[in-house]
Design an enzyme around this catalytic site. Structure first.
Site, PDB file in Angstrom:
ATOM      1  N   TRP A 196       0.627  -1.042   0.290  1.00 24.95           N
ATOM      2  CA  TRP A 196      -0.189   0.343   0.639  1.00 24.95           C
ATOM      3  C   TRP A 196       0.986   0.860  -0.100  1.00 24.95           C
ATOM      4  CZ3 TRP A 196      -0.467   3.660   3.829  1.00 24.95           C
ATOM      5  CH2 TRP A 196      -1.341   4.925   3.221  1.00 24.95           C
ATOM      6  N   GLU A 235      -3.227  -2.972  -2.613  1.00 21.21           N
ATOM      7  CA  GLU A 235      -4.402  -2.486  -1.747  1.00 21.21           C
ATOM      8  C   GLU A 235      -3.995  -1.216  -2.313  1.00 21.21           C
ATOM      9  OE1 GLU A 235      -3.535  -1.910   2.072  1.00 21.21           O
ATOM     10  OE2 GLU A 235      -5.639  -1.344   2.803  1.00 21.21           O
ATOM     11  N   LYS A 237      -7.136   2.727  -2.095  1.00 25.08           N
ATOM     12  CA  LYS A 237      -7.505   3.583  -1.344  1.00 25.08           C
ATOM     13  C   LYS A 237      -7.936   4.597  -2.002  1.00 25.08           C
ATOM     14  CE  LYS A 237      -6.153   5.775   3.412  1.00 25.08           C
ATOM     15  NZ  LYS A 237      -5.657   5.427   3.918  1.00 25.08           N
ATOM     16  N   ASP A 268      -9.526  -2.805   1.827  1.00 30.57           N
ATOM     17  CA  ASP A 268     -10.020  -2.643   2.651  1.00 30.57           C
ATOM     18  C   ASP A 268     -10.748  -2.256   2.968  1.00 30.57           C
ATOM     19  OD1 ASP A 268      -9.750  -0.649   5.373  1.00 30.57           O
ATOM     20  OD2 ASP A 268      -7.737  -1.146   4.901  1.00 30.57           O
ATOM     21  N   HIS A 271     -12.134   1.599   2.408  1.00 27.14           N
ATOM     22  CA  HIS A 271     -11.210   2.045   1.604  1.00 27.14           C
ATOM     23  C   HIS A 271     -11.931   2.573   0.090  1.00 27.14           C
ATOM     24  CE1 HIS A 271      -6.896   1.516   2.688  1.00 27.14           C
ATOM     25  NE2 HIS A 271      -7.621   2.136   3.793  1.00 27.14           N
ATOM     26  N   HIS A 295      -8.919  -6.598   4.047  1.00 31.83           N
ATOM     27  CA  HIS A 295      -8.532  -5.851   5.317  1.00 31.83           C
ATOM     28  C   HIS A 295      -9.480  -5.457   6.776  1.00 31.83           C
ATOM     29  CE1 HIS A 295      -3.893  -4.507   4.942  1.00 31.83           C
ATOM     30  NE2 HIS A 295      -4.146  -5.655   5.168  1.00 31.83           N
ATOM     31  N   ASP A 303     -12.431   8.525   9.251  1.00 33.09           N
ATOM     32  CA  ASP A 303     -11.161   8.014   9.242  1.00 33.09           C
ATOM     33  C   ASP A 303     -11.870   6.322   8.961  1.00 33.09           C
ATOM     34  OD1 ASP A 303      -9.299   6.249  10.766  1.00 33.09           O
ATOM     35  OD2 ASP A 303     -10.669   5.864  12.075  1.00 33.09           O
ATOM     36  N   ASP A 305     -10.442   3.144   9.871  1.00 30.05           N
ATOM     37  CA  ASP A 305      -9.376   2.521  10.112  1.00 30.05           C
ATOM     38  C   ASP A 305     -10.310   2.678  11.208  1.00 30.05           C
ATOM     39  OD1 ASP A 305      -7.496   2.104   8.981  1.00 30.05           O
ATOM     40  OD2 ASP A 305      -6.801   4.179   9.095  1.00 30.05           O
ATOM     41  N   ASP A 335      -6.712  -4.434   9.623  1.00 29.77           N
ATOM     42  CA  ASP A 335      -6.309  -3.134  10.000  1.00 29.77           C
ATOM     43  C   ASP A 335      -7.047  -1.435  10.701  1.00 29.77           C
ATOM     44  OD1 ASP A 335      -4.944  -1.045   9.181  1.00 29.77           O
ATOM     45  OD2 ASP A 335      -5.677  -1.415   7.125  1.00 29.77           O
TER      46      ASP A 335
HETATM   47  C1  RNT Z   1      -3.402   2.476   5.061  1.00 27.87           C
HETATM   48  C2  RNT Z   1      -3.901   0.827   4.286  1.00 27.87           C
HETATM   49  C3  RNT Z   1      -2.413   0.374   4.776  1.00 27.87           C
HETATM   50  C4  RNT Z   1      -2.595   0.771   6.668  1.00 27.87           C
HETATM   51  C5  RNT Z   1      -1.303  -0.402   6.940  1.00 27.87           C
HETATM   52  C6  RNT Z   1      -0.575   0.690   8.005  1.00 27.87           C
HETATM   53  O1  RNT Z   1      -5.059   2.876   4.734  1.00 27.87           O
HETATM   54  O2  RNT Z   1      -5.070   0.510   5.203  1.00 27.87           O
HETATM   55  O3  RNT Z   1      -3.296  -0.821   4.451  1.00 27.87           O
HETATM   56  O4  RNT Z   1      -3.057   0.806   6.936  1.00 27.87           O
HETATM   57  O5  RNT Z   1      -0.259  -0.876   6.284  1.00 27.87           O
HETATM   58 ZN    ZN Z   2      -5.302  -1.539   4.722  1.00 27.77          ZN
END
Ligand code: RNT
Ligand code: ZN
Length: 428
Positions: A196, A235, A237, A268, A271, A295, A303, A305, A335
């Site tokens: 990523w 990955e 985003k 993810d 994302h 993920h 956000d 995460d 993640d």
């Molecule tokens: C970032 C991605 C990635 C990170 C990690 C730290 O938006 O999701 O996977 O969170 O690599």
């Molecule tokens: Zn991720």
């Protein structure tokens, strides 16, 4: 009932229904709960190391670095700041998480014994302590190049930079990371190596093609050597903080890249557009790309995460993974990072929620629902979906925890509080 009394009580939120009764109820709708427990426990979940320390890593930089659009907010006391502390914290968390685990490490967690080793010069030996530790505990391991939080991130760009020095630095770093993943894979079994990058622009991007062309070429160089012990994934985003207008590694870019280069794709959950889920992408992607690395995360407004929860989104992803019939081609990782709450509790809640959602999906009366669907009986199908909430799920989860020898209900919270008092409080 006050919280402290509940935690002290024998049940502390656990189900009282005997497991045998629950098993019978599921058998009535054609589900073997016993098999579901086994399968859910045997599904490896790759736990991200970066929850332990708010994605700080173990390096020392003199220059300012770019967060790459990742923001861990909060300052709850007790953050781990050494490899030993991260390992201790994870051992604590792992003792409260049922089922098979892997450990997912980022390159920024290299242990170089005080020596400065830049990221393009990392070698497997800098991760030996981690590898030995995982081996000792019987955990598989996965790896990630760290293409953020480093002075060589210039104007927000890494692999797609127009500056050749910058781009080649990150190509060397990603190749070095694949070498580390290969060493891990040879020792512990195939290791995912997930790329990523934060590359993008804040506003009014004019050249959208150039960076993507450079990213494609850079990735081709990185992935040039075939490495059977490494499972390469990429990955995408949608945006990051400070990178709102344009992300080089977008969904379409990586999906097409993975398809044409025959590597894996990482979805993810945080994302995509706020209302866009990844569940429906699984069966589409699997026609052309394999494996699919999930993920598990939770987006909340800006956000991506937040700590994973047993919510509709996570259940939908797990349902689709099971229903696809190609469960073996799906890899599970988490993640998320939250610096505002006890970080070990965050780990435990997030990982348990994923395991729970996997169990939930495996307990779906799927044969009946499929039969109803193909018979054109839409109302029966809906009714079966509703029935899932009436079945004694809690008793099966309880049994899963019992077999894995971890506390059910809320009892694990008491352990976290003890660890906070005895270990974390010394870190202030
Ligand atoms: C970032 C991605 C990635 C990170 C990690 C730290 O938006 O999701 O996977 O969170 O690599
Ligand atoms: Zn991720």
């Amino acid at each position: 009932m006050k919280l402290e009394n509940l935690l002290d009580s024998e049940l502390s939120g656990r189900s009282e229904m005997p497991w045998e009764h629950a098993q019978e109820r599921y058998a009535e709708v054609g589900v073997d709960a016993n098999t579901a427990i086994d399968r859910a426990l045997q599904t490896p979940i790759s736990v991200h190391c970066w929850q332990a320390d708010d994605v700080v890593g173990l390096e020392v930089h003199d220059e300012a670095t770019d967060s790459g659009g990742l923001q861990a907010t909060g300052n709850y006391p007790g953050r781990a700041s050494t490899g030993d502390q991260i390992r201790a914290d994870f051992e604590m968390a792992a003792s409260l998480i049922p089922g098979e685990l892997r450990f997912n490490l980022h390159a920024m967690y290299a242990e170089t014994g005080g020596e400065t080793v830049d990221r393009d010069e990392l070698r497997p030996e800098h991760f030996e302590t981690w590898i030995d530790w995982c081996d000792e505990h019987g955990w598989g391991m996965d790896f990630n190049p760290t293409c953020f939080a480093h002075p060589m991130v210039r104007d927000g760009m890494t692999l797609s930079s127009a500056d050749e020095d910058v781009q080649s630095f990150w190509i060397r770093h990603c190749i070095a990371s694949r070498e580390v993943a290969r060493a891990i894979g040879q020792r512990l079994g195939p290791a995912a190596c997930n790329i990523w990058i934060p590359d993008g622009r804040k506003d009014a991007t004019v050249d959208r093609l150039g960076p993507r062309e450079r990213l494609m070429e850079a990735l081709d160089e990185v992935l040039d050597e075939k490495m059977p012990a490494v499972i390469d994934t990429v990955e995408s985003k949608l945006f990051g903080i400070g990178v709102e207008d344009y992300t080089v590694g977008s969904h379409e870019f990586y999906l097409l890249y993975a398809c044409s280069r025959k590597c894996g794709i990482c979805f993810d959950m945080g994302h995509y557009h706020p209302t866009e889920g990844i569940a429906d992408k699984i069966s589409a992607a699997l026609q052309f790309v394999s494996p699919v690395l999930i993920h598990a995360s939770r987006g909340v407004r800006w956000d991506s995460d937040h700590v994973t929860r047993f919510n509709d989104d996570l259940r939908a992803v797990c349902d689709e993974a099971v229903r696809s019939g190609r469960f073996d081609e799906i890899l599970w990782a988490t993640d998320f990072f939250d610096a505002s709450i006890n970080r070990i509790a965050a780990w435990v809640i997030g990982e348990r929620s994923l395991r729970k959602a996997l169990l939930w999906a495996m307990l779906e009366p799927g044969d009946l629902a499929r039969e109803a669907e193909y018979a054109g009986n839409g109302h029966a199908k809906l009714a079966l979906q509703e029935l899932r909430a009436d079945l004694p799920f809690a008793a099966v989860w309880e049994e899963l925890c019992r077999r894995a020898d971890v506390p059910g209900g809320l009892a694990w919270l008491t352990e976290i509080e003890r660890y906070e008092r005895e270990v974390l409080s010394d870190r202030m």
